[in-house]
Write a protein that holds these residues in place. Structure first.
Motif, PDB file in Angstrom:
ATOM      1  N   LEU A  46      49.986  34.565  49.800  1.00  0.00           N
ATOM      2  CA  LEU A  46      48.531  34.742  49.891  1.00  0.00           C
ATOM      3  C   LEU A  46      48.165  36.202  49.680  1.00  0.00           C
ATOM      4  N   TRP A  47      48.871  37.075  50.373  1.00  0.00           N
ATOM      5  CA  TRP A  47      48.549  38.501  50.303  1.00  0.00           C
ATOM      6  C   TRP A  47      48.766  39.039  48.896  1.00  0.00           C
ATOM      7  N   ALA A  48      49.848  38.613  48.250  1.00  0.00           N
ATOM      8  CA  ALA A  48      50.124  39.047  46.880  1.00  0.00           C
ATOM      9  C   ALA A  48      49.057  38.536  45.914  1.00  0.00           C
ATOM     10  N   ALA A  49      48.657  37.276  46.081  1.00  0.00           N
ATOM     11  CA  ALA A  49      47.629  36.704  45.203  1.00  0.00           C
ATOM     12  C   ALA A  49      46.301  37.425  45.378  1.00  0.00           C
ATOM     13  N   LEU A  50      45.939  37.704  46.602  1.00  0.00           N
ATOM     14  CA  LEU A  50      44.676  38.405  46.847  1.00  0.00           C
ATOM     15  C   LEU A  50      44.712  39.803  46.239  1.00  0.00           C
ATOM     16  N   GLY A  51      45.823  40.491  46.401  1.00  0.00           N
ATOM     17  CA  GLY A  51      45.969  41.814  45.792  1.00  0.00           C
ATOM     18  C   GLY A  51      45.866  41.767  44.277  1.00  0.00           C
ATOM     19  N   THR A  52      46.471  40.744  43.674  1.00  0.00           N
ATOM     20  CA  THR A  52      46.393  40.580  42.222  1.00  0.00           C
ATOM     21  C   THR A  52      44.960  40.333  41.782  1.00  0.00           C
ATOM     22  N   LEU A  53      44.253  39.485  42.504  1.00  0.00           N
ATOM     23  CA  LEU A  53      42.867  39.182  42.142  1.00  0.00           C
ATOM     24  C   LEU A  53      41.991  40.427  42.207  1.00  0.00           C
ATOM     25  N   VAL A  54      42.159  41.208  43.246  1.00  0.00           N
ATOM     26  CA  VAL A  54      41.347  42.426  43.376  1.00  0.00           C
ATOM     27  C   VAL A  54      41.731  43.422  42.284  1.00  0.00           C
ATOM     28  N   ALA A  55      43.017  43.560  42.021  1.00  0.00           N
ATOM     29  CA  ALA A  55      43.473  44.497  40.991  1.00  0.00           C
ATOM     30  C   ALA A  55      42.996  44.089  39.597  1.00  0.00           C
ATOM     31  N   ARG A  56      42.874  42.804  39.357  1.00  0.00           N
ATOM     32  CA  ARG A  56      42.471  42.288  38.034  1.00  0.00           C
ATOM     33  C   ARG A  56      40.981  41.964  37.958  1.00  0.00           C
ATOM     34  N   LEU A  57      40.235  42.405  38.901  1.00  0.00           N
ATOM     35  CA  LEU A  57      38.813  42.064  38.979  1.00  0.00           C
ATOM     36  C   LEU A  57      38.049  42.405  37.698  1.00  0.00           C
ATOM     37  N   ASP A  58      38.431  43.479  37.034  1.00  0.00           N
ATOM     38  CA  ASP A  58      37.728  43.903  35.819  1.00  0.00           C
ATOM     39  C   ASP A  58      38.279  43.247  34.550  1.00  0.00           C
ATOM     40  N   ASP A  59      39.334  42.474  34.688  1.00  0.00           N
ATOM     41  CA  ASP A  59      39.976  41.799  33.560  1.00  0.00           C
ATOM     42  C   ASP A  59      39.709  40.302  33.678  1.00  0.00           C
ATOM     43  N   THR A  60      38.541  39.891  33.233  1.00  0.00           N
ATOM     44  CA  THR A  60      38.074  38.518  33.419  1.00  0.00           C
ATOM     45  C   THR A  60      39.045  37.486  32.865  1.00  0.00           C
ATOM     46  N   GLU A  61      39.597  37.747  31.693  1.00  0.00           N
ATOM     47  CA  GLU A  61      40.505  36.780  31.075  1.00  0.00           C
ATOM     48  C   GLU A  61      41.752  36.559  31.931  1.00  0.00           C
ATOM     49  N   THR A  62      42.358  37.638  32.393  1.00  0.00           N
ATOM     50  CA  THR A  62      43.545  37.513  33.241  1.00  0.00           C
ATOM     51  C   THR A  62      43.181  36.879  34.565  1.00  0.00           C
ATOM     52  N   LEU A  63      42.059  37.286  35.141  1.00  0.00           N
ATOM     53  CA  LEU A  63      41.613  36.728  36.413  1.00  0.00           C
ATOM     54  C   LEU A  63      41.428  35.221  36.310  1.00  0.00           C
ATOM     55  N   GLN A  64      40.779  34.775  35.258  1.00  0.00           N
ATOM     56  CA  GLN A  64      40.568  33.338  35.058  1.00  0.00           C
ATOM     57  C   GLN A  64      41.901  32.603  34.910  1.00  0.00           C
ATOM     58  N   ARG A  65      42.842  33.185  34.172  1.00  0.00           N
ATOM     59  CA  ARG A  65      44.146  32.555  33.967  1.00  0.00           C
ATOM     60  C   ARG A  65      44.904  32.438  35.300  1.00  0.00           C
ATOM     61  N   VAL A  66      44.890  33.514  36.077  1.00  0.00           N
ATOM     62  CA  VAL A  66      45.566  33.509  37.376  1.00  0.00           C
ATOM     63  C   VAL A  66      44.955  32.444  38.276  1.00  0.00           C
ATOM     64  N   LEU A  67      43.643  32.355  38.310  1.00  0.00           N
ATOM     65  CA  LEU A  67      42.962  31.381  39.160  1.00  0.00           C
ATOM     66  C   LEU A  67      43.232  29.946  38.711  1.00  0.00           C
ATOM     67  N   ARG A  68      43.256  29.716  37.400  1.00  0.00           N
ATOM     68  CA  ARG A  68      43.562  28.367  36.911  1.00  0.00           C
ATOM     69  C   ARG A  68      44.995  27.977  37.295  1.00  0.00           C
ATOM     70  N   ASP A  69      45.921  28.912  37.155  1.00  0.00           N
ATOM     71  CA  ASP A  69      47.311  28.639  37.543  1.00  0.00           C
ATOM     72  C   ASP A  69      47.413  28.327  39.032  1.00  0.00           C
ATOM     73  N   LEU A  70      46.728  29.119  39.849  1.00  0.00           N
ATOM     74  CA  LEU A  70      46.736  28.869  41.297  1.00  0.00           C
ATOM     75  C   LEU A  70      46.154  27.500  41.628  1.00  0.00           C
ATOM     76  N   GLY A  71      45.064  27.165  40.980  1.00  0.00           N
ATOM     77  CA  GLY A  71      44.433  25.862  41.225  1.00  0.00           C
ATOM     78  C   GLY A  71      45.351  24.709  40.871  1.00  0.00           C
ATOM     79  N   ALA A  72      46.003  24.793  39.721  1.00  0.00           N
ATOM     80  CA  ALA A  72      46.912  23.729  39.296  1.00  0.00           C
ATOM     81  C   ALA A  72      48.095  23.613  40.260  1.00  0.00           C
ATOM     82  N   ARG A  73      48.635  24.740  40.702  1.00  0.00           N
ATOM     83  CA  ARG A  73      49.752  24.706  41.655  1.00  0.00           C
ATOM     84  C   ARG A  73      49.337  24.094  42.979  1.00  0.00           C
ATOM     85  N   HIS A  74      48.124  24.413  43.433  1.00  0.00           N
ATOM     86  CA  HIS A  74      47.660  23.890  44.717  1.00  0.00           C
ATOM     87  C   HIS A  74      47.483  22.376  44.695  1.00  0.00           C
TER      88      HIS A  74
END
Length: 140
Positions: free
Chosen positions: A52-80
């Motif tokens: 959780l902590w690593a994912a949150l850190g990644t999301l905040v770090a990638r906040l300005d990179d919409t494409e990467t942020l969307q990809r990370v979130l889609r991957d997280l959603g599919a895994r969940h």
């Protein structure tokens, strides 16, 4: 509500040094206020807390990179989807996340900061929710 990246990043910087405690507080809050979700998690939450902590850190770090942020979130959603998570669980997670950040940010947690995190969590839950729903449909 709009996402203010400066508020997101500055408030996260305040809580980041307390990572393990922050993630622990999150799960304590989640399980206390929403005990029905406890069964989705392993008895020992240490690994999940770190993820959780690593994912949150990644999301905040990638906040300005919409494409990467969307990809990370889609991957997280599919895994969940594989963990048995449902879109109905997302409000409980959002409530717990906001309560956790507010607790650890202390006086630096303002209405504007909360509004920005709320808007960000809306994007997170919408994007993950769409991927989760698609993954559930695919598995049928």
């Amino acid at each position: 509500m709009t996402i203010n990246p400066v508020l997101i990043k500055s408030s996260f910087a305040l809580v980041e040094p307390h990572g393990v405690a922050v993630a622990g507080y999150f799960y304590d809050y989640l399980f206390e206020h929403h005990p029905a979700v406890r069964d989705l998690f392993a008895e020992h939450i240490d690994e999940q807390r770190d993820l959780l902590w690593a994912a949150l850190g990644t999301l905040v770090a990638r906040l300005d990179d919409t494409e990467t942020l969307q990809r990370v979130l889609r991957d997280l959603g599919a895994r969940h989807a594989g963990y048995g998570a449902l879109v109905d669980h997302f409000p409980a997670v959002g409530e717990s996340l906001l309560a956790t950040l507010a607790h650890h940010a202390g006086d630096a947690w303002t209405e504007e900061t909360e509004a920005s995190w709320t808007a960000l969590y809306g994007v997170i839950s919408d994007t993950m929710g769409q991927a989760l729903t698609s993954a559930h449909q695919y598995r049928r």
